[in-house]
Design an enzyme around this catalytic site. Structure first.
Site, PDB file in Angstrom:
ATOM      1  N   ASN A   1      -7.532  -2.765  14.231  1.00  0.00           N
ATOM      2  CA  ASN A   1      -8.911  -2.847  13.544  1.00  0.00           C
ATOM      3  C   ASN A   1      -9.033  -4.250  12.876  1.00  0.00           C
ATOM      4  O   ASN A   1     -10.109  -4.472  12.218  1.00  0.00           O
ATOM      5  CB  ASN A   1      -9.754  -1.917  13.185  1.00  0.00           C
ATOM      6  CG  ASN A   1      -8.980  -1.209  11.941  1.00  0.00           C
ATOM      7  OD1 ASN A   1      -7.794  -1.927  11.477  1.00  0.00           O
ATOM      8  ND2 ASN A   1      -9.224  -0.218  11.162  1.00  0.00           N
TER       9      ASN A   1
ATOM     10  N   HIS B   1      -7.243  -4.556  10.160  1.00  0.00           N
ATOM     11  CA  HIS B   1      -7.035  -4.346   8.702  1.00  0.00           C
ATOM     12  C   HIS B   1      -5.763  -5.167   8.360  1.00  0.00           C
ATOM     13  O   HIS B   1      -4.765  -5.359   8.979  1.00  0.00           O
ATOM     14  CB  HIS B   1      -7.011  -2.871   8.296  1.00  0.00           C
ATOM     15  CG  HIS B   1      -5.737  -2.158   8.911  1.00  0.00           C
ATOM     16  ND1 HIS B   1      -6.010  -0.651   8.985  1.00  0.00           N
ATOM     17  CD2 HIS B   1      -4.770  -2.355   9.396  1.00  0.00           C
ATOM     18  CE1 HIS B   1      -4.761  -0.236   9.304  1.00  0.00           C
ATOM     19  NE2 HIS B   1      -3.870  -1.315   9.486  1.00  0.00           N
TER      20      HIS B   1
ATOM     21  N   GLU C   1      -9.557  -2.054   5.259  1.00  0.00           N
ATOM     22  CA  GLU C   1     -10.153  -1.687   6.594  1.00  0.00           C
ATOM     23  C   GLU C   1     -11.376  -2.688   6.615  1.00  0.00           C
ATOM     24  O   GLU C   1     -12.050  -3.106   5.818  1.00  0.00           O
ATOM     25  CB  GLU C   1     -10.857  -0.159   6.473  1.00  0.00           C
ATOM     26  CG  GLU C   1      -9.591   0.781   6.179  1.00  0.00           C
ATOM     27  CD  GLU C   1      -8.809   0.929   7.711  1.00  0.00           C
ATOM     28  OE1 GLU C   1      -8.649   0.222   8.337  1.00  0.00           O
ATOM     29  OE2 GLU C   1      -8.238   1.901   7.608  1.00  0.00           O
TER      30      GLU C   1
ATOM     31  N   ASP D   1       0.986  -1.203  -0.146  1.00  0.00           N
ATOM     32  CA  ASP D   1       0.084   0.063  -0.118  1.00  0.00           C
ATOM     33  C   ASP D   1       0.721   1.345  -0.144  1.00  0.00           C
ATOM     34  O   ASP D   1       1.934   1.136   0.093  1.00  0.00           O
ATOM     35  CB  ASP D   1      -1.168  -0.038   1.284  1.00  0.00           C
ATOM     36  CG  ASP D   1      -0.246  -0.415   2.591  1.00  0.00           C
ATOM     37  OD1 ASP D   1       0.951  -0.434   2.370  1.00  0.00           O
ATOM     38  OD2 ASP D   1      -0.837  -0.666   3.622  1.00  0.00           O
TER      39      ASP D   1
HETATM   40  P1  PGA Z   1       1.954  -1.550  12.878  1.00  0.00           P
HETATM   41  O1  PGA Z   1       0.833  -1.398  11.620  1.00  0.00           O
HETATM   42  O2  PGA Z   1       2.949  -2.364  12.443  1.00  0.00           O
HETATM   43  O3  PGA Z   1       2.704  -0.052  12.922  1.00  0.00           O
HETATM   44  O4  PGA Z   1       1.136  -2.002  14.118  1.00  0.00           O
HETATM   45  C1  PGA Z   1       0.358  -2.473  11.284  1.00  0.00           C
HETATM   46  C2  PGA Z   1      -0.780  -2.133  10.387  1.00  0.00           C
HETATM   47  O5  PGA Z   1      -1.550  -1.307  10.661  1.00  0.00           O
HETATM   48  O6  PGA Z   1      -0.855  -2.964   9.386  1.00  0.00           O
END
Ligand code: PGA
Length: 244
Positions: free
Chosen positions: A136, A138, A143, A67
């Site tokens: 959450n 994702h 999302e 992404d």
């Molecule tokens: P993080 O993010 O590794 O910074 O916890 C993970 C994500 O949101 O996919």
């Protein structure tokens, strides 16, 4: 689904790097699907060490990132291109021409997304896709929603993701509201998936995603249907996991 539970972040990072490294050793011209976020930073440091010691080589590897924010050029220090350069690409023997991220500055985002899917297919598909998991649920910027999105697409970020990511920006108002992400279908087509998560803040979602029902409201739950998933956790992220 295989779970590897390490004691701490360092152990998780090493174990995750070994999973990726083994794919690279089996096929030095493999296609890696990569992720940004805080979680995989230690894994990338381990892979850079492995490249320096000659245990692995990125010379013939192709990469596709999950992404990118919409509107941030690769020179912006919060863009995912910048993150990948800093944490991996500038530290290893990779040909940057073979490193791919969605172009969040493309004039026609939909056309860019279609071209990204085609480029992944033309490269032979992704051998191993690395994923973090959001609080959450994702994966990438897929999302929680009512249907699993299939292909690479532009997306509006949820307020919880904007808040979570604001820690890296001077002001929450600076966090882009949109991103481009591989779809759930893109991720599920990868031949192997590696999920990394650490810290007690991820314990609830790890348990919900991997032992709860498969629902698009918890996007990572779909990975229960993938035939080859390795989940590498530290003890804190695994604390609420009830698996045999
Ligand atoms: P993080 O993010 O590794 O910074 O916890 C993970 C994500 O949101 O996919």
């Amino acid at each position: 689904m295989e779970f590897i539970i390490a004691e701490d972040y360092e152990g998780m990072s090493r174990a995750a790097a070994d999973v990726v490294g083994s794919v690279m050793q089996d096929d030095p011209a493999c296609v890696l699907g990569l992720a940004t976020g805080s979680t995989p930073i230690g894994m990338y440091a381990c892979l850079a060490e492995d490249a320096a010691s000659g245990t692995v080589s990125f010379a013939d590897v192709t990469t596709f990132n999950l992404d990118e924010y919409v509107g941030l050029p690769g020179t912006h220090d919060q863009s995912y291109r910048y993150f990948m350069d800093q944490n991996l690409f500038d530290k290893v023997d990779i040909d940057k021409a073979r490193t791919n991220l969605p172009d969040g500055c493309a004039a026609d985002l939909e056309a860019m997304c279609d071209a990204y899917e085609t480029k992944i297919e033309d490269a032979g598909g992704i051998d191993i896709q690395v994923l973090g998991i959001g609080h959450n649920g994702h994966i990438g910027f897929n999302e929680p929603c009512e249907d699993f999105p299939v292909a690479t697409h532009p997306v509006d970020l949820t307020e919880s993701t904007i808040q979570a990511n604001s820690r890296l920006f001077d002001d929450v108002a600076d966090v882009p509201r949109r991103a481009v992400t591989m779809g759930i279908g893109t991720i599920m087509k990868a031949r192997k998936v590696l999920v990394v998560a650490n810290g007690e803040g991820k314990a609830d979602i790890v348990s919900e995603a991997f032992t709860g029902p498969v629902v698009p409201e918890v996007p990572a739950s779909v990975l229960q249907l993938h035939p080859d998933v390795t989940v590498v956790l530290d003890a804190a992220a695994a604390a609420k996991l009830d698996v045999a």
